[in-house]
Write a protein that holds these residues in place. Structure first.
Motif, PDB file in Angstrom:
ATOM      1  N   SER A   1      10.590 -26.298  28.919  1.00  0.00           N
ATOM      2  CA  SER A   1      11.354 -25.635  28.154  1.00  0.00           C
ATOM      3  C   SER A   1      12.854 -26.312  27.976  1.00  0.00           C
ATOM      4  O   SER A   1      13.317 -26.406  26.952  1.00  0.00           O
ATOM      5  N   GLU A   2      13.288 -26.947  29.146  1.00  0.00           N
ATOM      6  CA  GLU A   2      14.703 -27.361  29.279  1.00  0.00           C
ATOM      7  C   GLU A   2      14.418 -28.865  28.479  1.00  0.00           C
ATOM      8  O   GLU A   2      15.325 -29.292  27.523  1.00  0.00           O
ATOM      9  N   ALA A   3      13.455 -29.687  28.857  1.00  0.00           N
ATOM     10  CA  ALA A   3      13.410 -30.881  28.178  1.00  0.00           C
ATOM     11  C   ALA A   3      12.876 -30.717  26.602  1.00  0.00           C
ATOM     12  O   ALA A   3      13.407 -31.554  26.094  1.00  0.00           O
ATOM     13  N   ALA A   4      11.910 -29.621  26.283  1.00  0.00           N
ATOM     14  CA  ALA A   4      11.598 -29.692  24.834  1.00  0.00           C
ATOM     15  C   ALA A   4      13.142 -29.271  23.976  1.00  0.00           C
ATOM     16  O   ALA A   4      13.253 -29.715  22.975  1.00  0.00           O
ATOM     17  N   ARG A   5      13.993 -28.412  24.651  1.00  0.00           N
ATOM     18  CA  ARG A   5      15.134 -28.181  24.004  1.00  0.00           C
ATOM     19  C   ARG A   5      15.900 -29.573  23.754  1.00  0.00           C
ATOM     20  O   ARG A   5      16.794 -29.659  22.675  1.00  0.00           O
ATOM     21  N   ALA A   6      16.171 -30.156  25.048  1.00  0.00           N
ATOM     22  CA  ALA A   6      16.747 -31.370  24.843  1.00  0.00           C
ATOM     23  C   ALA A   6      16.420 -32.507  23.718  1.00  0.00           C
ATOM     24  O   ALA A   6      17.329 -32.909  23.199  1.00  0.00           O
ATOM     25  N   TYR A   7      15.142 -32.722  23.729  1.00  0.00           N
ATOM     26  CA  TYR A   7      14.595 -33.661  23.226  1.00  0.00           C
ATOM     27  C   TYR A   7      14.719 -33.327  21.637  1.00  0.00           C
ATOM     28  O   TYR A   7      14.885 -34.217  20.855  1.00  0.00           O
ATOM     29  N   ALA A   8      14.511 -31.827  21.235  1.00  0.00           N
ATOM     30  CA  ALA A   8      14.816 -31.448  19.938  1.00  0.00           C
ATOM     31  C   ALA A   8      16.104 -31.485  19.159  1.00  0.00           C
ATOM     32  O   ALA A   8      16.328 -32.223  18.479  1.00  0.00           O
ATOM     33  N   ARG A   9      17.078 -31.456  20.519  1.00  0.00           N
ATOM     34  CA  ARG A   9      18.468 -31.474  19.928  1.00  0.00           C
ATOM     35  C   ARG A   9      18.849 -33.036  19.819  1.00  0.00           C
ATOM     36  O   ARG A   9      19.418 -33.358  18.727  1.00  0.00           O
ATOM     37  N   MET A  10      18.203 -33.936  20.607  1.00  0.00           N
ATOM     38  CA  MET A  10      18.555 -35.436  20.525  1.00  0.00           C
ATOM     39  C   MET A  10      17.657 -35.860  19.171  1.00  0.00           C
ATOM     40  O   MET A  10      18.490 -36.655  18.334  1.00  0.00           O
ATOM     41  N   THR A  11      16.753 -35.196  18.904  1.00  0.00           N
ATOM     42  CA  THR A  11      16.033 -35.572  17.489  1.00  0.00           C
ATOM     43  C   THR A  11      16.948 -35.341  16.321  1.00  0.00           C
ATOM     44  O   THR A  11      17.233 -36.145  15.432  1.00  0.00           O
ATOM     45  N   ALA A  12      17.287 -34.014  16.413  1.00  0.00           N
ATOM     46  CA  ALA A  12      18.298 -33.549  15.298  1.00  0.00           C
ATOM     47  C   ALA A  12      19.637 -34.255  15.107  1.00  0.00           C
ATOM     48  O   ALA A  12      19.974 -34.586  14.139  1.00  0.00           O
ATOM     49  N   THR A  13      20.061 -34.807  16.298  1.00  0.00           N
ATOM     50  CA  THR A  13      21.351 -35.400  16.301  1.00  0.00           C
ATOM     51  C   THR A  13      21.095 -36.798  15.902  1.00  0.00           C
ATOM     52  O   THR A  13      21.847 -37.208  15.020  1.00  0.00           O
ATOM     53  N   THR A  14      19.948 -37.410  15.959  1.00  0.00           N
ATOM     54  CA  THR A  14      19.533 -38.842  15.366  1.00  0.00           C
ATOM     55  C   THR A  14      19.233 -38.650  13.977  1.00  0.00           C
ATOM     56  O   THR A  14      20.005 -39.487  13.334  1.00  0.00           O
ATOM     57  N   VAL A  15      18.692 -37.673  13.334  1.00  0.00           N
ATOM     58  CA  VAL A  15      18.213 -37.455  11.939  1.00  0.00           C
ATOM     59  C   VAL A  15      19.911 -37.095  11.279  1.00  0.00           C
ATOM     60  O   VAL A  15      19.799 -37.767  10.220  1.00  0.00           O
ATOM     61  N   ASP A  16      20.534 -36.475  11.965  1.00  0.00           N
ATOM     62  CA  ASP A  16      21.613 -36.183  11.124  1.00  0.00           C
ATOM     63  C   ASP A  16      22.918 -36.867  11.419  1.00  0.00           C
ATOM     64  O   ASP A  16      23.885 -36.675  10.824  1.00  0.00           O
ATOM     65  N   GLY A  17      22.672 -37.761  12.353  1.00  0.00           N
ATOM     66  CA  GLY A  17      23.694 -38.464  12.636  1.00  0.00           C
ATOM     67  C   GLY A  17      24.411 -39.737  11.934  1.00  0.00           C
ATOM     68  O   GLY A  17      23.998 -39.707  10.791  1.00  0.00           O
ATOM     69  N   PRO A  18      25.180 -40.493  12.412  1.00  0.00           N
ATOM     70  CA  PRO A  18      25.921 -41.323  11.668  1.00  0.00           C
ATOM     71  C   PRO A  18      25.104 -42.972  11.413  1.00  0.00           C
ATOM     72  O   PRO A  18      23.868 -42.920  11.612  1.00  0.00           O
ATOM     73  N   GLN A  19      25.433 -43.650  10.371  1.00  0.00           N
ATOM     74  CA  GLN A  19      24.764 -44.642   9.916  1.00  0.00           C
ATOM     75  C   GLN A  19      24.615 -45.632  11.090  1.00  0.00           C
ATOM     76  O   GLN A  19      25.364 -45.624  12.046  1.00  0.00           O
ATOM     77  N   ALA A  20      23.407 -46.450  11.139  1.00  0.00           N
ATOM     78  CA  ALA A  20      23.454 -47.267  12.438  1.00  0.00           C
ATOM     79  C   ALA A  20      24.159 -48.546  11.909  1.00  0.00           C
ATOM     80  O   ALA A  20      24.845 -48.708  10.919  1.00  0.00           O
ATOM     81  N   PRO A  21      24.718 -49.168  13.159  1.00  0.00           N
ATOM     82  CA  PRO A  21      25.523 -50.537  13.209  1.00  0.00           C
ATOM     83  C   PRO A  21      25.211 -51.516  12.286  1.00  0.00           C
ATOM     84  O   PRO A  21      23.963 -51.757  11.760  1.00  0.00           O
TER      85      PRO A  21
END
Length: 283
Positions: A243-263
């Motif tokens: 459950s802890e890993a699933a939550r972290a990976y889901a949040r990491m995915t969301a941050t990547t999808v919603d995040g800033p432009q690539a360099p």
């Protein structure tokens, strides 16, 4: 003497070969004693060591003059953020008083301060702790690994590729081969070559492109299925994540999808997605 952590992994094994080919002596740190003999050469000395043993790692660092630091991934069946943070701290604590003249740290695109966002927060902390050692620190932030697709090969053979990423999102991606080349370059450069560099492959791809590439190498249609955001945690748990890993990976995915432009101007390697998938499938 160069010290390489994770020396039998996708990146470390390539890096060891690059340094060996350049005529450098290498201490190759491995976790599995059974793999140590596979990488031994006249210039490469494998050492079996648990990198969470900070005291032993410190003694080893004192035998080298430059080191490549890679924080090993934790078992997703446990609390990955907690385990990986502890391991990263053990590695960086071992740096103090080691007299290394330079270190190269393997990190990731999107690394940022925070908690519970998987590699993004864990590796940001790793970067900061490495720099706090006072040793000249080169940080290579790598794009999305092609090797993330290795576990999807069986599903692709069945004609389906599932992903949480939007099908039209263009994502920087990279091969471990190119990550290792970039790491070797910075390990061999002058100590003044420090700070953050971004590393990716020759092209950026959508997951529609990934499905098309799988179709090409497997010789059959591969259909892309996008997992809805509200199902991300559930999909990770279904794959065996805690459950802890699933939550972290889901949040990491969301941050990547919603995040800033690539360099805009990364270091670019040569290995394409099609190259990697072709080697993976044996075609």
């Amino acid at each position: 003497m160069f010290i390489v952590l994770g020396a039998t992994g996708h990146i470390g094994s390539e890096l060891v070969q690059n340094l060996d080919a350049a005529g450098k002596k290498v201490i190759a740190v491995v976790h599995d004693a059974g793999k140590a003999g596979d990488i031994r050469t006249a210039s490469v000395e494998p050492v079996v060591l648990d990198v969470s043993d900070s005291a032993r790692l410190h003694d080893l660092f004192r035998q080298g003059h430059r080191a490549f630091l890679l924080n090993p991934p934790a078992d997703p069946g446990g609390d990955t953020d907690a385990v990986e943070t502890a391991t990263a701290r053990a590695i960086t604590e071992a740096l103090h008083g080691s007299d290394l003249e330079k270190i190269v740290v393997a990190s990731t695109y999107g690394a940022q301060p925070g908690q519970g966002i998987g590699d993004l927060s864990v590796l940001f902390d790793f970067e900061r702790q490495a720099e706090a050692s006072g040793i000249p620190t080169a940080i290579n932030r790598a794009a999305y690994y092609y090797t993330n697709f290795d576990m999807l090969l069986a599903s692709a053979r069945e004609g389906v590729l599932q992903t949480p990423f939007p099908r039209d999102m263009r994502l920087p991606m990279v091969s471990p081969v190119d990550i290792a080349k970039a790491a070797a370059s910075r390990l061999l450069s002058e100590p003044v070559d420090v700070g953050i560099h971004y590393v990716e492959g020759p092209h950026r791809y959508t997951f529609e492109d990934v499905a098309v590439a799988f179709s090409a190498v497997l010789g059959r249609p591969v259909r892309l299925e996008t997992i809805p955001r509200e199902k991300w945690e559930e999909s990770f748990r279904a794959a065996g994540f805690s459950s802890e890993a699933a939550r972290a990976y889901a949040r990491m995915t969301a941050t990547t999808v919603d995040g800033p432009q690539a360099p805009a101007d990364p270091w670019r390697g040569d290995v394409t997605l099609l190259d990697h998938l072709g080697n993976l499938s044996g075609t």
